[in-house]
Design a protein around this motif. Structure first.
Motif, mmCIF file in Angstrom:
data_model
loop_
_atom_site.group_PDB
_atom_site.id
_atom_site.type_symbol
_atom_site.label_atom_id
_atom_site.label_comp_id
_atom_site.label_asym_id
_atom_site.label_seq_id
_atom_site.Cartn_x
_atom_site.Cartn_y
_atom_site.Cartn_z
ATOM 1 N N ARG A 60 0.834 -1.207 0.000
ATOM 2 C CA ARG A 60 0.000 0.000 0.000
ATOM 3 C C ARG A 60 0.867 1.256 0.000
ATOM 4 N NH1 ARG A 60 -4.442 -0.044 4.533
ATOM 5 N NH2 ARG A 60 -4.812 1.981 3.586
ATOM 6 N N VAL A 61 1.971 1.225 0.762
ATOM 7 C CA VAL A 61 2.876 2.374 0.789
ATOM 8 C C VAL A 61 3.536 2.552 -0.574
ATOM 9 C CG1 VAL A 61 4.998 3.284 1.803
ATOM 10 C CG2 VAL A 61 3.281 2.255 3.276
ATOM 11 N N LYS A 62 3.922 1.455 -1.205
ATOM 12 C CA LYS A 62 4.536 1.553 -2.534
ATOM 13 C C LYS A 62 3.538 2.093 -3.566
ATOM 14 C CE LYS A 62 8.010 -2.105 -2.220
ATOM 15 N NZ LYS A 62 8.404 -3.433 -2.736
ATOM 16 N N ALA A 63 2.295 1.697 -3.470
ATOM 17 C CA ALA A 63 1.285 2.123 -4.441
ATOM 18 C C ALA A 63 0.912 3.593 -4.275
ATOM 19 C CB ALA A 63 0.043 1.252 -4.318
ATOM 20 N N LYS A 126 2.652 -12.069 21.314
ATOM 21 C CA LYS A 126 3.995 -11.533 21.141
ATOM 22 C C LYS A 126 4.477 -11.597 19.693
ATOM 23 C CE LYS A 126 5.358 -12.794 25.786
ATOM 24 N NZ LYS A 126 6.286 -13.548 26.620
ATOM 25 N N HIS A 127 3.593 -11.819 18.754
ATOM 26 C CA HIS A 127 3.989 -11.963 17.359
ATOM 27 C C HIS A 127 4.270 -10.599 16.739
ATOM 28 C CE1 HIS A 127 3.133 -16.157 17.578
ATOM 29 N NE2 HIS A 127 1.871 -15.938 17.905
ATOM 30 N N LYS A 128 5.359 -10.546 15.963
ATOM 31 C CA LYS A 128 5.801 -9.308 15.342
ATOM 32 C C LYS A 128 6.443 -9.654 14.006
ATOM 33 C CE LYS A 128 9.148 -5.634 16.203
ATOM 34 N NZ LYS A 128 10.133 -5.124 17.159
ATOM 35 N N SER A 129 6.215 -8.806 13.006
ATOM 36 C CA SER A 129 6.823 -9.029 11.702
ATOM 37 C C SER A 129 7.217 -7.696 11.095
ATOM 38 C CB SER A 129 5.856 -9.750 10.772
ATOM 39 O OG SER A 129 6.450 -9.932 9.500
ATOM 40 N N SER A 130 8.359 -7.685 10.417
ATOM 41 C CA SER A 130 8.838 -6.490 9.726
ATOM 42 C C SER A 130 9.190 -6.848 8.289
ATOM 43 C CB SER A 130 10.084 -5.926 10.407
ATOM 44 O OG SER A 130 9.773 -5.449 11.682
ATOM 45 N N VAL A 131 8.850 -5.943 7.369
ATOM 46 C CA VAL A 131 9.258 -6.100 5.980
ATOM 47 C C VAL A 131 9.861 -4.772 5.529
ATOM 48 C CG1 VAL A 131 7.605 -7.882 5.329
ATOM 49 C CG2 VAL A 131 6.947 -5.520 5.150
ATOM 50 N N GLU A 132 10.750 -4.874 4.555
ATOM 51 C CA GLU A 132 11.467 -3.692 4.088
ATOM 52 C C GLU A 132 11.349 -3.586 2.578
ATOM 53 O OE1 GLU A 132 15.969 -1.834 4.508
ATOM 54 O OE2 GLU A 132 15.567 -3.886 5.145
ATOM 55 N N GLY A 133 11.236 -2.374 2.106
ATOM 56 C CA GLY A 133 11.170 -2.135 0.672
ATOM 57 C C GLY A 133 11.684 -0.749 0.348
ATOM 58 N N TYR A 134 11.824 -0.462 -0.939
ATOM 59 C CA TYR A 134 12.358 0.808 -1.397
ATOM 60 C C TYR A 134 11.399 1.465 -2.376
ATOM 61 C CZ TYR A 134 16.733 -0.655 0.686
ATOM 62 O OH TYR A 134 17.671 -1.068 1.572
#
Length: 138
Positions: A60-63, A126-134
């Motif tokens: 969504r951030v990329k779009a 305690k579940h956590k997830s991170s993804v990275e993009g440019y």
């Protein structure tokens, strides 16, 4: 005629009780396995939700970067330190999304890349997830 009743064989009370104890031990061990499997399935399901939410927010951030990054394009002064979006509820569980924006300059192509890190935390576990993009911009 008494010899006919002597040949009738059956189980004694002790044999019946012993077989019931053995049967109950076996069934209890199966119940423990089923309970543990169910708990693990729920935990894995929660992990998948968190991972998929992080991926969806990154897309969504990329779009539409201007919806999530203010001002767009950001200056070095306005670089995000981890902008937390509102918590939202899905499947009767609350999640918190954090979007962090940093800049990297590419000297060769003369455009700047925005490094976007989306982190999703589950508030109920305690579940956590991170993804990275440019995101490139000029």
């Amino acid at each position: 005629m008494w010899y006919l009743t002597k040949n009738e064989r059956g189980f004694t009370l002790v044999e019946v009780l012993a077989s019931l104890v053995i049967l109950s031990i076996v069934l209890m061990s199966f119940m423990a396995v089923f309970a543990n499997t169910n708990r693990l399935a729920v935990s894995n399901s929660e992990k998948l939700v968190v991972i998929n939410l992080a991926d969806a927010y990154l897309e969504r951030v990329k779009a539409n970067p201007s919806e999530f990054i203010s001002p767009f394009p950001p200056t070095k002064v306005n670089e995000s330190k981890g902008k937390a979006l509102n918590s939202f509820e899905m499947n009767n569980k609350k999640y918190k999304v954090t979007i962090k924006v940093t800049q990297t300059a590419d000297e060769y192509n003369k455009f700047t890349l925005l490094n976007i890190v989306v982190t999703v935390n589950s508030e109920s576990s305690k579940h956590k997830s991170s993804v990275e993009g440019y995101i490139p911009y000029e």
